[in-house]
Design a protein around this motif. Structure first.
Motif, PDB file in Angstrom:
ATOM      1  N   ASP A  64      -2.154  -1.932  11.322  1.00  0.00           N
ATOM      2  CA  ASP A  64      -2.244  -2.981  10.190  1.00  0.00           C
ATOM      3  C   ASP A  64      -3.139  -3.967  10.936  1.00  0.00           C
ATOM      4  O   ASP A  64      -3.059  -4.075  11.109  1.00  0.00           O
ATOM      5  CB  ASP A  64      -1.224  -2.852   8.876  1.00  0.00           C
ATOM      6  CG  ASP A  64       0.175  -2.950   9.248  1.00  0.00           C
ATOM      7  OD1 ASP A  64      -0.412  -4.392  10.580  1.00  0.00           O
ATOM      8  OD2 ASP A  64       1.455  -2.978   9.160  1.00  0.00           O
ATOM      9  N   ARG A  70       1.247   2.832  12.041  1.00  0.00           N
ATOM     10  CA  ARG A  70       1.941   3.071  10.861  1.00  0.00           C
ATOM     11  C   ARG A  70       1.182   5.288  11.607  1.00  0.00           C
ATOM     12  O   ARG A  70       0.546   5.616  11.408  1.00  0.00           O
ATOM     13  CB  ARG A  70       0.248   3.028   9.711  1.00  0.00           C
ATOM     14  CG  ARG A  70       0.073   1.328   9.891  1.00  0.00           C
ATOM     15  CD  ARG A  70      -0.085   1.376   7.943  1.00  0.00           C
ATOM     16  NE  ARG A  70      -1.890   1.236   8.340  1.00  0.00           N
ATOM     17  CZ  ARG A  70      -2.695   1.396   7.043  1.00  0.00           C
ATOM     18  NH1 ARG A  70      -2.545   1.352   6.384  1.00  0.00           N
ATOM     19  NH2 ARG A  70      -4.145   1.472   7.897  1.00  0.00           N
ATOM     20  N   LYS A 108      -0.842   5.567  -8.743  1.00  0.00           N
ATOM     21  CA  LYS A 108      -0.552   4.618  -8.848  1.00  0.00           C
ATOM     22  C   LYS A 108       1.299   6.403  -9.063  1.00  0.00           C
ATOM     23  O   LYS A 108       0.460   6.879 -10.580  1.00  0.00           O
ATOM     24  CB  LYS A 108      -0.306   4.074  -9.314  1.00  0.00           C
ATOM     25  CG  LYS A 108       1.004   3.059  -9.926  1.00  0.00           C
ATOM     26  CD  LYS A 108       0.572   1.597 -10.615  1.00  0.00           C
ATOM     27  CE  LYS A 108       2.047   0.933 -11.264  1.00  0.00           C
ATOM     28  NZ  LYS A 108       1.943   0.083 -11.526  1.00  0.00           N
ATOM     29  N   THR A 112      -0.621  10.623  -2.631  1.00  0.00           N
ATOM     30  CA  THR A 112      -1.345  10.119  -1.626  1.00  0.00           C
ATOM     31  C   THR A 112      -2.459  10.909  -1.173  1.00  0.00           C
ATOM     32  O   THR A 112      -1.233  12.472  -0.969  1.00  0.00           O
ATOM     33  CB  THR A 112      -0.854   9.246  -1.123  1.00  0.00           C
ATOM     34  OG1 THR A 112      -0.984   8.477  -1.299  1.00  0.00           O
ATOM     35  CG2 THR A 112      -1.806   9.340   0.499  1.00  0.00           C
ATOM     36  N   THR A 225       4.404  10.861  -4.095  1.00  0.00           N
ATOM     37  CA  THR A 225       4.536   9.736  -4.526  1.00  0.00           C
ATOM     38  C   THR A 225       5.634   8.953  -6.110  1.00  0.00           C
ATOM     39  O   THR A 225       6.462   8.538  -5.479  1.00  0.00           O
ATOM     40  CB  THR A 225       3.790   8.424  -4.316  1.00  0.00           C
ATOM     41  OG1 THR A 225       2.853   8.480  -5.043  1.00  0.00           O
ATOM     42  CG2 THR A 225       3.183   8.436  -2.794  1.00  0.00           C
ATOM     43  N   GLU A 247       6.799   5.333   3.285  1.00  0.00           N
ATOM     44  CA  GLU A 247       5.700   3.903   3.157  1.00  0.00           C
ATOM     45  C   GLU A 247       4.344   3.141   3.660  1.00  0.00           C
ATOM     46  O   GLU A 247       3.462   2.938   2.640  1.00  0.00           O
ATOM     47  CB  GLU A 247       6.569   2.526   3.432  1.00  0.00           C
ATOM     48  CG  GLU A 247       6.637   2.624   5.381  1.00  0.00           C
ATOM     49  CD  GLU A 247       7.763   3.113   5.455  1.00  0.00           C
ATOM     50  OE1 GLU A 247       8.284   3.063   7.206  1.00  0.00           O
ATOM     51  OE2 GLU A 247       8.255   4.014   4.920  1.00  0.00           O
ATOM     52  N   HIS A 248       4.539   4.303   4.544  1.00  0.00           N
ATOM     53  CA  HIS A 248       2.723   4.314   5.434  1.00  0.00           C
ATOM     54  C   HIS A 248       2.019   5.362   4.414  1.00  0.00           C
ATOM     55  O   HIS A 248      -0.108   4.326   4.507  1.00  0.00           O
ATOM     56  CB  HIS A 248       2.487   4.365   6.730  1.00  0.00           C
ATOM     57  CG  HIS A 248       3.960   3.438   7.730  1.00  0.00           C
ATOM     58  ND1 HIS A 248       3.311   2.347   7.520  1.00  0.00           N
ATOM     59  CD2 HIS A 248       4.540   4.181   8.630  1.00  0.00           C
ATOM     60  CE1 HIS A 248       4.544   2.262   8.571  1.00  0.00           C
ATOM     61  NE2 HIS A 248       5.005   2.605   9.154  1.00  0.00           N
ATOM     62  N   THR A 250       2.374   5.226   0.858  1.00  0.00           N
ATOM     63  CA  THR A 250       2.437   4.932   0.061  1.00  0.00           C
ATOM     64  C   THR A 250       2.164   3.337  -0.860  1.00  0.00           C
ATOM     65  O   THR A 250       1.342   3.268  -1.810  1.00  0.00           O
ATOM     66  CB  THR A 250       3.677   5.084  -1.157  1.00  0.00           C
ATOM     67  OG1 THR A 250       4.770   4.053   0.039  1.00  0.00           O
ATOM     68  CG2 THR A 250       4.419   6.187  -0.928  1.00  0.00           C
ATOM     69  N   ASP A 251       1.976   2.656   0.306  1.00  0.00           N
ATOM     70  CA  ASP A 251       1.037   1.036   0.533  1.00  0.00           C
ATOM     71  C   ASP A 251       0.607   0.954   1.005  1.00  0.00           C
ATOM     72  O   ASP A 251       0.143   0.321   1.574  1.00  0.00           O
ATOM     73  CB  ASP A 251       2.748   0.520   1.580  1.00  0.00           C
ATOM     74  CG  ASP A 251       4.346   0.223   0.421  1.00  0.00           C
ATOM     75  OD1 ASP A 251       4.682   1.101  -0.278  1.00  0.00           O
ATOM     76  OD2 ASP A 251       4.788  -0.261   1.770  1.00  0.00           O
ATOM     77  N   LEU A 252      -0.386   1.487   0.477  1.00  0.00           N
ATOM     78  CA  LEU A 252      -1.716   1.501   0.533  1.00  0.00           C
ATOM     79  C   LEU A 252      -2.917   1.268  -0.776  1.00  0.00           C
ATOM     80  O   LEU A 252      -2.220   1.264  -2.249  1.00  0.00           O
ATOM     81  CB  LEU A 252      -2.232   3.296   0.405  1.00  0.00           C
ATOM     82  CG  LEU A 252      -2.267   3.750   1.887  1.00  0.00           C
ATOM     83  CD1 LEU A 252      -1.994   5.183   1.727  1.00  0.00           C
ATOM     84  CD2 LEU A 252      -2.408   2.981   3.318  1.00  0.00           C
TER      85      LEU A 252
END
Length: 323
Positions: A64, A70, A108, A112, A225, A247-248, A250-252
């Motif tokens: 990141d 990640r 959302k 993913t 997700t 989280e790696h 989803t947090d995109l």
């Protein structure tokens, strides 16, 4: 008469361990009801079972912006309980086919998605054609039924002779999808109309599905997700789940085009690599354990969360083994 504990259970240790954990005058009020963490800490050691390294894959993204690594650890459904989709995924990983492909969709609270599209990368010729029947596997139902029968026997014995009050699974969850559900080999498994399938929970890997009867090769995959993913049961296949590092993926950044796709190719996120864990150097091979489906600690863990919904609401406990 001697009652033989199935599968070498030591489940009787769990209530005693919890009683020890919550006893003591200074802490009695604070720990009248054990927390999920306390339940897991008190679970007998031999109720934690190893996940075979042959069933693990490691998905690596570029570091990141702060230089943090990640990686997402993926557990594949074991060969005995899966079919062509999982065999294809193993072949793709062994061929290092996903290296350099892209994450091109982040929708959302849905998925993913990554793989061959939009690169139209040719897949290995050794891949199998996958029919929709590959979504189901009789061995899944058989494993669930044997584990749930062992769990029921253990709970009944503990409640009757040890004074515990462990509720059966179906007293804590509701099943509104018309399936028979339970846990087998650490997986949530359902059956409907005589067909057994892995239940789609958050973190599940689902191959892209094209026009019937084309169920996709497994080269394009969506990581689910959404928390409420049960509507995908039996509609899409499932090859495994992310057990660490979700989280790696989803947090995109969210895709802004229809369906959560990235509007521009410049937004695509490259995949550094996807490797079978068994192909990594021994020192780099990840090690994980899951709480046995036949362990009463599983039900106490669910109960410790308080309110409960469907079988996906509380994930099967999985822990990393420190080398």
């Amino acid at each position: 008469m001697t009652w033989r504990v199935p599968y070498g259970f030591h489940f009787l240790l769990l209530p005693l361990a919890l009683m020890t954990l919550i006893s003591g005058p200074a802490r009695a009020e604070q720990y009248d009801t054990p927390t999920p963490e306390q339940v897991l800490a008190a679970a007998p050691a031999d109720h934690w079972l190893p996940i075979p390294v042959n069933d693990l894959m490691v998905l690596t993204l570029p570091d990141d912006a702060q230089g943090n690594e990640r990686k997402a650890i993926i557990q594949l459904i074991p060969a005995a309980m899966s079919g062509a989709h999982v065999r294809n995924v193993r072949k793709l990983a062994a061929a290092r086919w996903w290296d350099g492909t892209k994450i091109y969709r982040v929708a959302k609270d849905f998925v993913t998605q990554f793989g061959g599209n939009p690169d139209n990368k040719a897949v290995p010729k050794t891949l199998e054609t996958v029919p929709e029947s590959d979504y189901f596997n009789a061995a899944l139902g058989a494993k669930r039924d044997s584990d749930m029968a062992a769990l029921d026997a253990a709970v009944q014995y503990s409640n009757e002779y040890q004074g515990t009050d462990i509720r059966p699974l179906m007293k804590m969850i509701y099943e509104s999808y018309g399936s028979t559900v339970g846990f087998g080999g650490g997986w949530p498994i359902g059956s409907q109309d005589g067909k057994s399938f892995p239940i789609t929970c958050r973190g599940a890997l689902s191959p892209a599905h094209y026009d019937p009867p084309d169920a996709g090769s497994g080269s394009e995959i969506s990581i689910v997700t959404a928390q409420a993913a049960r509507s995908l049961d039996m509609t899409f296949g499932m090859v495994g789940r992310v057990i660490d590092g979700l989280e790696h993926v989803t947090d995109l950044p969210l895709g802004t085009a229809a369906g959560g796709f990235y509007a521009e190719k410049s937004q695509h996120i490259p995949i550094t690599s996807i490797r079978l864990a068994s192909e990594l150097p021994l020192a780099d091979q990840p090690q994980y354990e899951y709480l046995a489906s036949y362990s009463p600690a599983m039900l106490q863990y669910i109960a410790a969360h308080g309110g409960y919904g469907n079988i996906c609401t509380v994930a099967v406990p999985i822990r990393k083994v420190t080398k």
